[in-house]
Design an enzyme around this catalytic site. Structure first.
Site, PDB file in Angstrom:
ATOM      1  N   CYS A   1      37.123  -6.096 -18.328  1.00 10.31           N
ATOM      2  CA  CYS A   1      37.272  -4.764 -18.932  1.00 10.31           C
ATOM      3  C   CYS A   1      38.477  -4.066 -18.302  1.00 10.31           C
ATOM      4  O   CYS A   1      39.247  -3.375 -18.981  1.00 10.31           O
ATOM      5  CB  CYS A   1      36.022  -3.924 -18.694  1.00 10.31           C
TER       6      CYS A   1
ATOM      7  N   HIS B   1       8.268  15.823 -29.795  1.00  8.76           N
ATOM      8  CA  HIS B   1       9.431  16.259 -29.008  1.00  8.76           C
ATOM      9  C   HIS B   1      10.099  17.535 -29.517  1.00  8.76           C
ATOM     10  O   HIS B   1      10.945  18.099 -28.827  1.00  8.76           O
ATOM     11  CB  HIS B   1      10.441  15.123 -28.922  1.00  8.76           C
TER      12      HIS B   1
ATOM     13  N   ARG C   1      13.733   2.414 -25.688  1.00  9.55           N
ATOM     14  CA  ARG C   1      12.796   3.544 -25.591  1.00  9.55           C
ATOM     15  C   ARG C   1      12.324   3.973 -26.981  1.00  9.55           C
ATOM     16  O   ARG C   1      11.151   4.258 -27.197  1.00  9.55           O
ATOM     17  CB  ARG C   1      13.463   4.711 -24.861  1.00  9.55           C
TER      18      ARG C   1
ATOM     19  N   CYS D   1       8.420   4.095 -28.359  1.00 17.47           N
ATOM     20  CA  CYS D   1       7.808   5.271 -28.986  1.00 17.47           C
ATOM     21  C   CYS D   1       7.247   4.934 -30.358  1.00 17.47           C
ATOM     22  O   CYS D   1       6.124   5.313 -30.691  1.00 17.47           O
ATOM     23  CB  CYS D   1       8.839   6.398 -29.125  1.00 17.47           C
TER      24      CYS D   1
END
Lengths: 285, 160
Positions: free
Chosen positions: A101, A205, A242, A246
């Site tokens: 990189c 949320h 994540r 959920c």
């Protein structure tokens, strides 16, 4: 004062070390990392959230005092070990052309990456996440036949490094122009009630942040702290992983990591945090 | 296995399982204009002790994940998403409670509360908590007798 508040207060009064799952979050605390990186953990919501929420909060606000403290100092933040690995990878030659990189990028030129992704890529006519951008570099610039998996350990490490050099930058993802259609898809997914529990992102949320669901203290689901070091599994966690957890927990069939739907959702949820600061790798429970 | 039993029962032209002969299936439940369900789902009186178990067990109703219940203080971590259930037995009658548990959205449109006796109308229903697509017909979140037992328990919560 409810019973749990009383218990927590008594525990503090007695000088007991309450476990992180029940000790109270200090929702008014401010976060300064290493005594120098000033984070915005609460601020006015971006205009597109008018009518939904007025103030946006980093997930850090909802965590226990102990967890909050871990993120305030890099020596206490276990996620920083992975940042070191990510920095090594950044400087490691990979692929057929022997490039790293660092052959093309100085890390100091990449400090605004985390704050502005996902973003539209004109050449590929798609919204790209940081992970997709890394994979594009690997296959198109570095001659790698098999780029890293989006949720692989190497990818988590290098994205933690990229996030860490952008810490303190204000999240500012673009939602207009060619990215808007993708953003609209993400918004639709955010408000869709999935699975047999019929829960949308918004149900927990947006409508219930600050409330407890069993032992969990619901946050706004902001993603400015990703990748996140979770105490629960003691490793870095990517944002789409994540999302998958959920959606699974609504008793639904999830979308895949890297799917069009999750890229759109990542853009939309990132835009709900426009105005917060990049915290990755954050520490969460 | 379960599916095979149903197919076998259908082939033989008999109801599925003699012990469940009285059970009202989710699709056959009669909900009135107020979202109440007047008729018992099983015809068997609810057991409040068993209802308490359903309320507090994660793999069953897990009601305290979202609701506070003072009488269940021995079980830790009550949620704050739904209203406290203290006094719920004084606020509602049996038909109202049964209706709310079976499908709260019939009474409160847009409620976050899951529908515990419903098997269709879902978006991307999963195979329990695996994240994979559901295979075959869905089971309701709670069995009919579980709901009758929870109703019986809630009717004991008359104190505020």
């Amino acid at each position: 004062m409810n019973t749990k508040s009383k218990i927590a207060t008594i525990a503090v009064a007695l000088g007991m070390a309450a476990s992180s799952s029940i000790s109270h979050a200090d929702e008014d605390a401010d976060l300064v990392v290493n005594g120098e990186i000033e984070m915005v953990v609460r601020t006015a919501a971006p205009a597109h959230l008018e009518g939904a929420v007025s103030t946006i909060y980093s997930g850090w606000v909802f965590r226990s005092d102990e967890t909050q403290a871990m993120q305030a100092d890099d020596f206490d933040n276990p996620g920083m070990l992975f940042v070191e690995k990510g920095e090594q990878l950044f400087n490691t030659a990979m692929g057929a052309d022997g490039q790293s990189c660092a052959s093309c990028h100085q890390s100091s030129d990449l400090t605004n990456v985390r704050a502005t992704y996902p973003q539209w890529d004109a050449e590929h006519s798609e919204v790209q996440t940081v992970e997709m951008q890394v994979r594009e570099c690997q296959t198109e610039q570095m001659g790698m036949e098999e780029p890293w998996g989006i949720n692989s350990g190497d990818m988590l490490d290098i994205t933690a490094f990229i996030a860490s050099i952008g810490r303190g930058q204000i999240v500012d993802v673009a939602i207009d122009g060619p990215a808007h259609e993708t953003w609209e898809l993400g918004r639709e997914i955010y408000y869709t009630r999935f699975g047999q529990l019929e829960l949308s992102c918004a149900n927990c949320h947006e409508e219930n942040y600050g409330n407890r669901i069993r032992a969990d203290h619901l946050s706004q689901g902001q993603i400015n702290g990703f990748p996140t070091y979770r105490l629960k599994n003691a490793r870095l966690n990517g944002v789409q992983n994540r999302f998958r957890g959920c959606v699974r927990d609504t008793r639904a069939e999830t979308y895949g990591i890297g799917s069009d739907e999750f890229v759109a959702l990542e853009l939309y949820v990132a835009s709900r945090g426009n105005g917060l600061t990049v915290e990755g790798p954050s520490v969460r429970n | 296995m379960f599916t095979r039993h149903i197919i076998l029962a259908a082939l033989l032209g008999v109801s599925a399982g003699t012990t469940q002969a009285e059970v009202v299936s989710p699709s056959a439940v009669v909900v009135n204009e107020y979202g109440e369900i007047v008729q018992s789902l099983t015809g068997i009186a609810g057991d409040p002790a068993r209802g308490q178990e359903v309320m507090t067990t994660r793999g069953l109703g897990n009601c305290i994940a979202c609701h506070e219940v003072t009488a269940l203080q021995d079980y830790p971590f009550h949620g704050e998403v739904g209203p406290s259930l203290d006094g719920v037995g004084a606020r509602w009658d049996e038909a109202g409670l049964r209706g709310i548990i079976a499908n709260a959205k019939a009474m409160f449109p847009g409620s976050i509360m899951p529908s515990f006796y419903k098997v269709d109308g879902y978006t991307r229903p999963g195979d329990a908590y695996t994240g994979k697509a559901a295979e075959g017909a869905l089971e309701p979140l709670l069995a009919a007798q579980d709901i009758e037992d929870v109703v019986a328990y809630l009717l004991t919560l008359t104190e505020y």
